[in-house]
Design an enzyme around this catalytic site. Structure first.
Site, PDB file in Angstrom:
ATOM      1  N   CYS A  82      36.187  41.953  28.500  1.00  0.00           N
ATOM      2  CA  CYS A  82      37.240  40.927  28.471  1.00  0.00           C
ATOM      3  C   CYS A  82      36.967  39.784  29.444  1.00  0.00           C
ATOM      4  O   CYS A  82      37.468  38.686  29.260  1.00  0.00           O
ATOM      5  CB  CYS A  82      38.589  41.552  28.813  1.00  0.00           C
ATOM      6  N   GLU A 134      40.634  57.717   9.363  1.00  0.00           N
ATOM      7  CA  GLU A 134      41.823  56.860   9.400  1.00  0.00           C
ATOM      8  C   GLU A 134      43.153  57.605   9.500  1.00  0.00           C
ATOM      9  O   GLU A 134      44.110  57.096  10.080  1.00  0.00           O
ATOM     10  CB  GLU A 134      41.889  56.030   8.118  1.00  0.00           C
ATOM     11  N   ASN A 153      39.384  36.874  44.196  1.00  0.00           N
ATOM     12  CA  ASN A 153      39.080  36.045  43.023  1.00  0.00           C
ATOM     13  C   ASN A 153      39.824  36.515  41.774  1.00  0.00           C
ATOM     14  O   ASN A 153      39.446  36.178  40.666  1.00  0.00           O
ATOM     15  CB  ASN A 153      37.560  36.048  42.762  1.00  0.00           C
ATOM     16  N   GLN A 157      33.074  58.030  22.404  1.00  0.00           N
ATOM     17  CA  GLN A 157      32.900  57.911  20.946  1.00  0.00           C
ATOM     18  C   GLN A 157      31.967  56.731  20.666  1.00  0.00           C
ATOM     19  O   GLN A 157      30.784  56.915  20.463  1.00  0.00           O
ATOM     20  CB  GLN A 157      34.257  57.779  20.247  1.00  0.00           C
ATOM     21  N   GLN A 185      38.600  62.018  16.464  1.00  0.00           N
ATOM     22  CA  GLN A 185      39.056  60.982  15.536  1.00  0.00           C
ATOM     23  C   GLN A 185      40.574  61.040  15.364  1.00  0.00           C
ATOM     24  O   GLN A 185      41.239  60.015  15.327  1.00  0.00           O
ATOM     25  CB  GLN A 185      38.387  61.176  14.161  1.00  0.00           C
ATOM     26  N   SER A 226      37.110  55.988   5.749  1.00  0.00           N
ATOM     27  CA  SER A 226      36.918  57.395   6.154  1.00  0.00           C
ATOM     28  C   SER A 226      35.812  58.095   5.371  1.00  0.00           C
ATOM     29  O   SER A 226      35.702  59.311   5.406  1.00  0.00           O
ATOM     30  CB  SER A 226      38.209  58.225   5.964  1.00  0.00           C
ATOM     31  N   CYS A 252      33.579  46.752  32.919  1.00  0.00           N
ATOM     32  CA  CYS A 252      32.538  46.240  33.821  1.00  0.00           C
ATOM     33  C   CYS A 252      32.620  46.890  35.203  1.00  0.00           C
ATOM     34  O   CYS A 252      32.076  46.344  36.166  1.00  0.00           O
ATOM     35  CB  CYS A 252      32.712  44.737  33.959  1.00  0.00           C
TER      36      CYS A 252
HETATM   37  C1  LIG Z   1      43.824  42.151  35.538  1.00  0.00           C
HETATM   38  C2  LIG Z   1      44.825  41.731  36.577  1.00  0.00           C
HETATM   39  C3  LIG Z   1      46.003  42.438  36.670  1.00  0.00           C
HETATM   40  C4  LIG Z   1      46.939  42.057  37.626  1.00  0.00           C
HETATM   41  N1  LIG Z   1      48.121  42.739  37.678  1.00  0.00           N
HETATM   42  C5  LIG Z   1      49.051  42.365  38.571  1.00  0.00           C
HETATM   43  C6  LIG Z   1      50.308  43.016  38.649  1.00  0.00           C
HETATM   44  O1  LIG Z   1      50.583  43.950  37.891  1.00  0.00           O
HETATM   45  N2  LIG Z   1      51.197  42.574  39.572  1.00  0.00           N
HETATM   46  C7  LIG Z   1      50.910  41.549  40.427  1.00  0.00           C
HETATM   47  O2  LIG Z   1      51.717  41.222  41.261  1.00  0.00           O
HETATM   48  N3  LIG Z   1      49.739  40.917  40.368  1.00  0.00           N
HETATM   49  C8  LIG Z   1      48.816  41.282  39.472  1.00  0.00           C
HETATM   50  N4  LIG Z   1      47.647  40.613  39.406  1.00  0.00           N
HETATM   51  C9  LIG Z   1      47.445  39.462  40.289  1.00  0.00           C
HETATM   52  C10 LIG Z   1      46.751  39.848  41.582  1.00  0.00           C
HETATM   53  O3  LIG Z   1      47.501  40.720  42.316  1.00  0.00           O
HETATM   54  C11 LIG Z   1      46.556  38.589  42.366  1.00  0.00           C
HETATM   55  O4  LIG Z   1      45.704  37.769  41.600  1.00  0.00           O
HETATM   56  C12 LIG Z   1      45.894  38.862  43.683  1.00  0.00           C
HETATM   57  O5  LIG Z   1      46.731  39.546  44.547  1.00  0.00           O
HETATM   58  C13 LIG Z   1      45.456  37.586  44.339  1.00  0.00           C
HETATM   59  O6  LIG Z   1      44.614  37.912  45.421  1.00  0.00           O
HETATM   60  P1  LIG Z   1      43.114  37.453  45.481  1.00  0.00           P
HETATM   61  O7  LIG Z   1      42.607  37.820  46.795  1.00  0.00           O
HETATM   62  O8  LIG Z   1      42.355  37.978  44.342  1.00  0.00           O
HETATM   63  O9  LIG Z   1      43.311  35.909  45.306  1.00  0.00           O
HETATM   64  P2  LIG Z   1      42.268  34.783  45.055  1.00  0.00           P
HETATM   65  O10 LIG Z   1      42.070  34.591  43.597  1.00  0.00           O
HETATM   66  O11 LIG Z   1      41.060  35.037  45.830  1.00  0.00           O
HETATM   67  O12 LIG Z   1      43.097  33.570  45.654  1.00  0.00           O
HETATM   68  C14 LIG Z   1      44.398  33.301  45.184  1.00  0.00           C
HETATM   69  C15 LIG Z   1      45.030  32.038  45.736  1.00  0.00           C
HETATM   70  O13 LIG Z   1      45.650  32.304  46.968  1.00  0.00           O
HETATM   71  C16 LIG Z   1      45.225  31.392  47.977  1.00  0.00           C
HETATM   72  N5  LIG Z   1      45.026  32.138  49.212  1.00  0.00           N
HETATM   73  C17 LIG Z   1      44.422  33.340  49.292  1.00  0.00           C
HETATM   74  N6  LIG Z   1      44.458  33.756  50.582  1.00  0.00           N
HETATM   75  C18 LIG Z   1      45.066  32.786  51.281  1.00  0.00           C
HETATM   76  C19 LIG Z   1      45.368  32.616  52.656  1.00  0.00           C
HETATM   77  N7  LIG Z   1      45.062  33.544  53.528  1.00  0.00           N
HETATM   78  N8  LIG Z   1      45.982  31.484  53.044  1.00  0.00           N
HETATM   79  C20 LIG Z   1      46.305  30.530  52.153  1.00  0.00           C
HETATM   80  N9  LIG Z   1      46.024  30.629  50.847  1.00  0.00           N
HETATM   81  C21 LIG Z   1      45.421  31.742  50.414  1.00  0.00           C
HETATM   82  C22 LIG Z   1      43.951  30.839  47.451  1.00  0.00           C
HETATM   83  O14 LIG Z   1      43.773  29.520  47.939  1.00  0.00           O
HETATM   84  C23 LIG Z   1      44.100  30.879  45.969  1.00  0.00           C
HETATM   85  O15 LIG Z   1      44.726  29.705  45.523  1.00  0.00           O
HETATM   86  C24 LIG Z   1      46.680  40.968  38.488  1.00  0.00           C
HETATM   87  C25 LIG Z   1      45.476  40.275  38.383  1.00  0.00           C
HETATM   88  C26 LIG Z   1      44.557  40.640  37.438  1.00  0.00           C
HETATM   89  C27 LIG Z   1      43.276  39.881  37.323  1.00  0.00           C
HETATM   90  S1  FES Z   2      36.096  52.297  23.665  1.00  0.00           S
HETATM   91 FE1  FES Z   2      36.014  54.207  24.634  1.00  0.00          FE
HETATM   92  S2  FES Z   2      34.598  55.274  23.441  1.00  0.00           S
HETATM   93 FE2  FES Z   2      34.863  53.432  22.327  1.00  0.00          FE
HETATM   94  S1  FES Z   3      35.058  42.918  31.399  1.00  0.00           S
HETATM   95 FE1  FES Z   3      37.092  43.623  31.206  1.00  0.00          FE
HETATM   96  S2  FES Z   3      37.566  44.023  33.269  1.00  0.00           S
HETATM   97 FE2  FES Z   3      35.660  43.094  33.397  1.00  0.00          FE
END
Ligand SMILES: Cc1cc2nc3c(=O)[nH]c(=O)nc-3n(C[C@H](O)[C@H](O)[C@H](O)COP(=O)(O)OP(=O)(O)OC[C@H]3O[C@@H](n4cnc5c(N)ncnc54)[C@H](O)[C@@H]3O)c2cc1C
Ligand code: FES
Ligand code: FES
Length: 1356
Positions: A49, A1272, A270, A118, A1205, A1091, A57
């Protein structure tokens, strides 16, 4: 500090699988995933994704902390991990864990041997999540195990076998704890003797497993340790093509950098910046990575609270809070508990391990699970800039909405102060998401109340919500107004009204779920109210009686437990030769390769010299004339080679397979959003995508734009032919029945969500117009045909190869042909190899899925439950081109009876032509929709007659010597056996009683139970579609190379075919190899669909083997004591051909649509499933408690594969019927384009108890070794969960005196469940009646004890 003076770029040093990597040109835009796959050629780590949502990954990152001298191992998603963040880290990928060349690791071995793979595409990610857990906890608890897998999706297995493998590492016993009969179900084997047949419950043997030996793991590289200890830390600069990465080591430097580059984001995990850059086109020329700065990593315990550095990962925060909760007195830890509860379900572990506390707060996303609770708990932010330090309440950053500039761009969040709770203070957090785990919340909340000492007088109140509007929002007015009030029903009444008034959600035009969100907003407060009341009771039980018993269960959230499961199948006869593998639970032929990452998928193929990457440009309009295509900017992009349009197609651009064309490139007009208009080929994937975004297309919108079934009906827009089946005299029957019901059900579409996106590699050979096409498809022959036609060359120049497919489910037939043609046309034009790997977003946008469906019905029946007449109309949304839509409509008619004899029946099926992407085949092919309609009116009949649904089902079920509505005979004996066995195995009636008792004792939580039968007809309607061929070569060393026309897409077909060949040739499976399916070895093979793969190819393999054996027989007879190798050597010397083809003509099936009669099916599979669920009436959330399935699949060739299946299809069915929701804009743009928006079932969704039994003593004379095609059928059994939910909702409605008849559509999401469990909260929202609601106190409905806030419930 600025960029000046820092021109030089650093050498990036990190380790991968114990090997040192020195990267001189580290590009900050490059993620670890592409670096591993493209640069290091480590292709075990998969792309699923690209956004952190699927776990395919997953890798393990290890870092060393010199101060504590500790090594930290954590899982992370390589797709979101910038390589620049890995300085000094060690990465372990699936290849580093183990391999067939060195040693297969116990995790890999057990996943494979427990049948946990699978298609195998998710398997490396699963391995890495489990492996990382075991590195940290060699004997984990089952909770740790289940948490470790929350971020990994699998579309094939239904997770059960994966969890079985996991359990073998857990310290607890694997006993099922289902002791209804006083015995563990795992000990039942001895009792499971059928009259004649012995059954088995073991699909694998733990005796074979190597022990886990933690001393054998890769060590942390000593060089990195030395580097961390001895090298002075200095700022790192990495300059890429477009972006610079700066990683400072002191706060001072960071402040300088921030002052110089106020717009540069601080990137830690990130997980917020990364997806924005990837999916929303945001670009940052400079990013600052502050993770190495000590101030941002502080953990300080103070007298009144805890200060945590902003760069602390969420996992670390969770661990720290968990420790504090166990160490501090309960009174002080209420905030910690509430925050830690939110952290439990926030993202998956891979996300929590890298995402930072500061990032979550500062991103200020409306979906932050932390901000509402941190804000409500008076947490403080410690901010620093060159202007100085300051501390502000976290709540301030939401004071005036999204654009809030409380924090200046130069300011840095250094740390967060989380206070201890005080005496008399209560804190809670709530969330409701489309899936319980690893899903962003729909709405969440943080709430805190402080009472005047020793009283229930509100001294301070704080309520924050997330998910409701664009950012976290505070119900400030409400809180102020309620200060000084007692915590009682009047307060609750007023609070709800005030909250609804204050939390102004935008109207329904700008967003969906508005009413649901509003309902949640008040329901959460009500839940908080109950929680606090109950807590007050512990303080002073005399003054505060707490809440009635019936209400207490709602205070418990649903938790995911590792499921207990049992699989029962018929054992082989003792007389069977030990070498004969048929009927045994043989591991998937590629299982170990899946688990080691060695299994090769299309994008794992090494690059071909001069290879180009292709990115598609798709239409942004649903119906429009193409006025112009401007490619000038795109062509100027770096690395761009060419742009391909319809004009470059040498021959066929439009294929006519039925009523209308399937189109490769749009020529003059577009007919859906997502239609391919042109394609860019460039020297890299990134360059191709960047250029594709620069192609400008001008449109002139055409009318009408038809998106829905209703609009298609209005415009009379259908694909032809429309189909009708009529049987008996429907009109007359309606005149004689006691009752008639009429209704309608809507069933949403479904995305295939195969884990491997559509992938093609087209390689021109350079002579005679030959081309090799490697493609992820279920139908190589159609790829060959379409590619040849598009290029205008004979089919004999196109060689299509398929080794394996990472999941297909019907989605890789015609659509794969069109995409292969796109790549082939580009390869033909450029004379270069062209690789086309769709991104998940493009795949979801372009390729369509299961047909959305509307079933309208009128049913006539007698008071005793006998159904006499059905008159129905089915409409499916076919999208913009015909594909298989008319066939799907036909099948929906042929299978609409499900398990019931309907004496008088009339049904029409219409395939609507709309401007959505064209829908296509999907596991079940119309049956899952039409049978759901049938089961819906069955429950309608039950409601009306007052009989139970299972009685109605039994009364109307097929009896002996009956015929279907198209006059095909069937023998329903095994249907009835499945039904009775399922009734018995599930202890249906006693559990139904228990469910009723539970429901009487619980007001806000209800259980439901349902049992659903199934007849699944097998057949493809016509003979030629089920023909098959095989080719078997025996080499002079005795080894056998087997091939056939079937495709391996996870269903284990090659494993089964090797089992067949092994039996026929009487040699061990190890002597037989399968390499690939190819149009060069087996021509004109039919699609692996319906199937039928094992049935038809099995016959062909058997035929080929028998031909060979016949040739060998004289030699064997002459030397009966000889070995296989002796005979082969002798045969070669006697010039006996050692190669043979095998053939199966197909089944004699037919259907005359004019007469409405025929034999379109060869045989029938039968089954029944019983499911039990529990719902939370306040949120609509539910938990799948138990499912028992009994299936008649004939004699199973491989019970492990077949049970896999059934389970996988069942869980996909749970997805279809209860959670997977596609969403479009009013203009026809698909919103749900990845796992973050589209939720397929995860580990948390499978039943806590899950049993599958294969009906014993079932023989099928029509298929290989008496088996039945099983791919299926199991999907429809997921509807038992739908009907169990309906049962629970019915119980709520009966108790509340709500209208008896009510309609539920599919998917039956939490939103719909909540809306159907109408109460005064939903009523307040729907009537938008904030003052006049009358929330009255009443007595508890059952106990007679005073009941707080028992709302009056009027007739709805
Ligand atoms: C697949 C997925 C599922 C998620 N599920 C949830 C969920 O269920 N609930 C939820 O709440 N969140 C969820 N998130 C969001 C995730 O929690 C936040 O993206 C994460 O906490 C951000 O932290 P980071 O370090 O990755 O931020 P980064 O992407 O590294 O940075 C985020 C932003 O914050 C700013 N920043 C970071 N640190 C500071 C600092 N110290 N001072 C000032 N600015 C700062 C940066 O400038 C940037 O703009 C999900 C994200 C993903 C990708
Ligand atoms: S996606 Fe998990 S085995 Fe196909
Ligand atoms: S490719 Fe789906 S979580 Fe990274």
């Amino acid at each position: 500090m600025s960029l000046q003076g820092a021109a030089g770029t650093e050498e990036l040093i990190f380790y991968v699988n114990g090997r040192k990597i020195l990267e001189k040109n580290a590009d900050p835009e490059q993620m670890l995933l592409s670096y591993l796959r493209k640069r290091l050629r480590l292709t075990g780590t998969k792309y699923g994704c690209g956004g952190g949502g699927c776990g395919a990954c997953t890798v393990m990152i290890s870092t060393y902390e010199p101060a504590s001298k500790k090594i930290r191992h954590y899982s992370a998603n390589a797709c979101l991990l910038p390589i620049c963040s890995l300085y000094g880290a060690a990465v372990t990928t699936v290849e580093g864990v183990g391999s067939t060349k060195t040693r297969v690791h116990p995790v890999q071995e057990r996943l494979a041997k427990c049948h946990g793979s699978q298609c195998g595409f998710c398997t490396p990610g699963m391995v890495m999540s489990i492996y990382t857990l075991l590195r940290n906890h060699p004997e984990p608890t089952s909770e740790q195990m289940i948490a470790a897998l929350a971020g990994n999706l699998c579309r094939c297995t239904g997770y059960r076998p994966i969890l079985d493998a996991c359990k073998t590492f857990c310290k607890e016993s694997v006993c099922c704890q289902r002791k209804a009969n006083g015995k563990c179900s795992l000990d039942q084997e001895d009792d499971l003797f059928d009259k004649e047949e012995k059954v088995s419950t073991r699909l694998f043997s733990t005796d074979e497993f190597q022990p886990l030996d933690p001393t054998q793991e890769l060590i942390f590289p000593p060089e990195l340790m030395r580097m961390a200890e001895n090298q002075p830390k200095r700022t790192l600069f990495f300059h890429g093509e477009r972006m610079t990465w700066i990683s400072p080591v002191s706060l001072d430097e960071l402040l300088d950098l921030k002052a110089a580059h106020p717009k540069a984001p601080l990137v830690v995990g990130n997980t917020s910046v990364g997806p924005e850059m990837k999916f929303r086109g945001v670009f940052h020329p400079i990013v600052i990575a502050p993770a190495r700065i000590p101030d941002l990593n502080v953990v300080k315990h103070m007298d009144d609270g805890l200060t945590l550095g902003a760069a602390c990962s969420l996992s670390l925060v969770k661990d720290i809070l968990t420790n504090a909760i166990s160490e501090y007195p309960e009174e002080k830890t209420k905030v910690f508990c509430a925050v830690s509860q939110q952290l439990r379900t926030l993202g998956g572990e891979q996300i929590r391990n890298v995402a930072s506390l500061g990032g979550n707060i500062i991103s200020r996303k409306s979906t932050s699970d932390l901000n509402p609770i941190l804000a409500a708990s008076n947490c403080m932010l410690n901010l620093v800039s060159r202007g100085g330090r300051r501390q502000i309440p976290l709540s301030d950053i939401f004071a005036d909405g999204v654009g809030n500039n409380t924090i200046t761009p130069e300011e840095i969040l250094v740390s967060v102060y989380i206070p201890h709770s005080r005496k008399g203070e209560y804190v809670s957090a709530f969330r409701q998401a489309p899936r319980r785990e690893n899903a962003l919340p729909i709405t969440n909340a943080g709430m805190r109340v402080l009472f005047e000492e020793g009283t229930d007088l509100i001294k301070d109140l704080s309520i924050f919500y997330g998910g409701a509007v664009a950012t976290t929002i505070c119900a400030k007015q409400t809180c102020w107004t309620l200060i000084g009030r007692h915590w009682n029903d009047q307060m609750l009444d007023e609070a709800c009204r005030l909250i609804l008034k204050e939390i102004a959600l935008p109207g329904s035009a700008s967003g969906e779920k508005v009413d649901y969100k509003k309902t949640l907003v008040v329901s959460f407060f009500y839940r908080f109210f109950l929680e606090v009341l109950q807590s007050l009771r512990t303080m002073d039980p005399c003054r505060y009686p707490g809440i009635p018993m019936e209400y207490r269960s709602v205070l418990q959230d649903f938790k995911t437990k590792i499921p207990q499961s049992i699989q029962i199948y018929q054992d082989i006869k003792p007389s069977q030769s030990p070498q004969d593998p048929v009927g045994r639970p043989i591991m998937h032929q590629s299982g170990i390769k899946h688990a080691t990452g060695e299994a090769v998928y299309i994008d794992d193929l090494p690059s071909v010299d001069g290879e180009l990457f292709l990115a598609v440009v798709t239409s942004s309009r649903a119906h429009a004339k193409i006025v112009s295509i401007d490619t000038s900017e795109a062509l100027k992009g770096p690395g761009v080679f060419d742009i391909i349009t319809a004009h470059d197609v040498p021959a066929t651009n439009e294929f006519y397979y039925s009523d209308g064309p399937e189109i490769i490139f749009a020529r003059n007009k577009v007919i859906c959003v997502g239609q391919i208009v042109c394609a860019v080929v460039a020297d890299s994937d990134i360059h191709a995508k960047q250029a594709a975004a620069k192609v400008k297309i001008e449109y002139e919108v055409l009318e009408p734009v038809i998106l829905t079934i209703e609009e298609a009906i209005k415009h009379n827009s259908f694909f032809e032919p429309k189909r009708k089946l009529e049987h008996g005299n429907v009109d007359q029957a309606f005149e004689t029945v006691d009752n008639i019901i009429e209704g309608e059900i809507r069933i949403g579409g479904q995305e295939h969500f195969y884990m491997e996106t559509q992938s093609v590699l087209a390689v021109p050979i350079g002579e005679d117009k030959e081309m090799d096409v490697y493609v992820s498809t279920q139908h190589p022959a159609i790829i060959q045909e379409m590619v040849a036609a598009s290029l205008g060359v004979p089919a004999n120049r196109i060689m299509c190869h398929v080794k394996r497919v990472g999941g297909a489910f019907g989605g890789k037939l015609l659509k794969a042909g069109l995409l292969a043609s796109v790549a082939a046309v580009a390869a033909n034009k450029t004379s270069r190899a062209v690789r086309l790997i769709l991104s998940r977003g493009d795949d979801m946008l372009i390729t369509g899925g299961r047909h959305p469906f509307i079933g309208k019905y009128k049913v006539g029946f007698m008071n005793d439950g006998r159904i006499r007449a059905v008159d129905a109309k089915y409409y499916i949304n076919g999208g913009c081109t015909p594909d298989d839509s008319v066939l799907v409509a036909e099948v929906s008619l042929l299978k609409m009876d499900n398990a019931y004899k309907i004496p008088n029946l009339r049904c029409w099926a219409y395939a609507c032509k709309t401007n959505l992407p064209s829908n296509t085949a999907f596991r079940g092919f119309g049956f899952p929709q039409s049978a759901l309609v049938t089961e819906t009116w069955i429950t309608g009949v039950a409601d009306k007659t007052g009989l139970s649904p299972e009685k109605i089902r039994e009364i109307n079920m097929y009896k002996e010597n009956e015929q279907t509505h198209f006059k095909q005979k069937l023998d329903p004996q095994n249907l009835i056996r499945c039904w009775n066995e399922c009734m018995e195995k599930s202890a249906y009636y006693s559990r139904k009683k228990a469910v009723n008792e539970f429901n009487q004792q619980n007001y806000w939580k209800k259980k439901g139970i349902a049992i659903v039968p199934m007849k699944f007809p097998f057949g493809l309607g016509t003979r030629y579609l089920s023909q098959a061929a095989a080719l078997v070569h025996i080499y002079t060393d005795g080894s056998v190379l087997l091939t056939h026309g079937g495709i391996e897409m996870g269903q284990g077909i090659h494993t089964k075919m090797i089992q067949v060949a092994s039996r026929e040739l009487n040699i061990p499976m190890s002597c037989i190899h399968f390499c690939e399916t190819s149009t060069t070895t087996v021509p004109n093979a039919c699609a692996s669909a319906g199937s039928a793969g094992t049935d038809v190819n099995g016959m062909a393999v058997k035929d080929a083997c028998q031909t060979l054996l016949k040739r060998l027989q004289p030699i064997i007879n002459k030397n009966p004591k000889g070995t296989w190798n002796d005979w082969i050597k002798e045969a070669f010397e006697q010039s006996v051909s050692l190669s043979a083809t095998g053939y199966f003509r197909g089944y004699n099936e037919n259907m005359d649509w004019e007469k409405g009669e025929g034999q379109p099916f060869t045989y029938f599979l039968y089954g029944a499933a019983c499911s039990e669920v529990e719902i939370n009436c306040l949120t609509g959330d539910h938990k799948n408690l138990r499912t028992d399935i009994v299936m008649d699949i004939g004699y199973s060739i491989n019970p492990a594969v077949d049970i896999g299946q059934i389970e996988g299809a069942f869980v996909q069915g749970i997805g279809l019927y209860t959670m997977e929701e596609l969403k479009y804009s009013p203009e026809g743009v698909l919103y749900t384009r990845g796992p973050d928006q589209y939720k397929i079932p995860a580990v948390c969704d499978i039943p806590e108890q899950f049993s599958v039994s294969l009906l014993s003593s079932s023989q099928n004379p029509y298929a290989i070794y008496a088996s039945k095609g099983i791919g299926e059928a199991g999907l429809f059994l997921g509807s038992s969960v739908f009907f169990a939910l309906r049962d629970a909702v019915t119980s709520v409605r009966n108790e509340r005196g709500l209208k008896k008849t009510f309609a539920l559509n599919s998917p039956l999401t939490a939103e719909q469940i909540r809306a159907s469990c109408a109460d005064d909260f939903t009523e307040m929202v729907i009537r938008r009646c904030f003052p006049p609601v009358t929330c009255t106190l009443a007595l508890s409905p059952h106990s007679g004890t005073p009941c707080y806030a028992q709302y009056s419930l009027g007739e709805k």
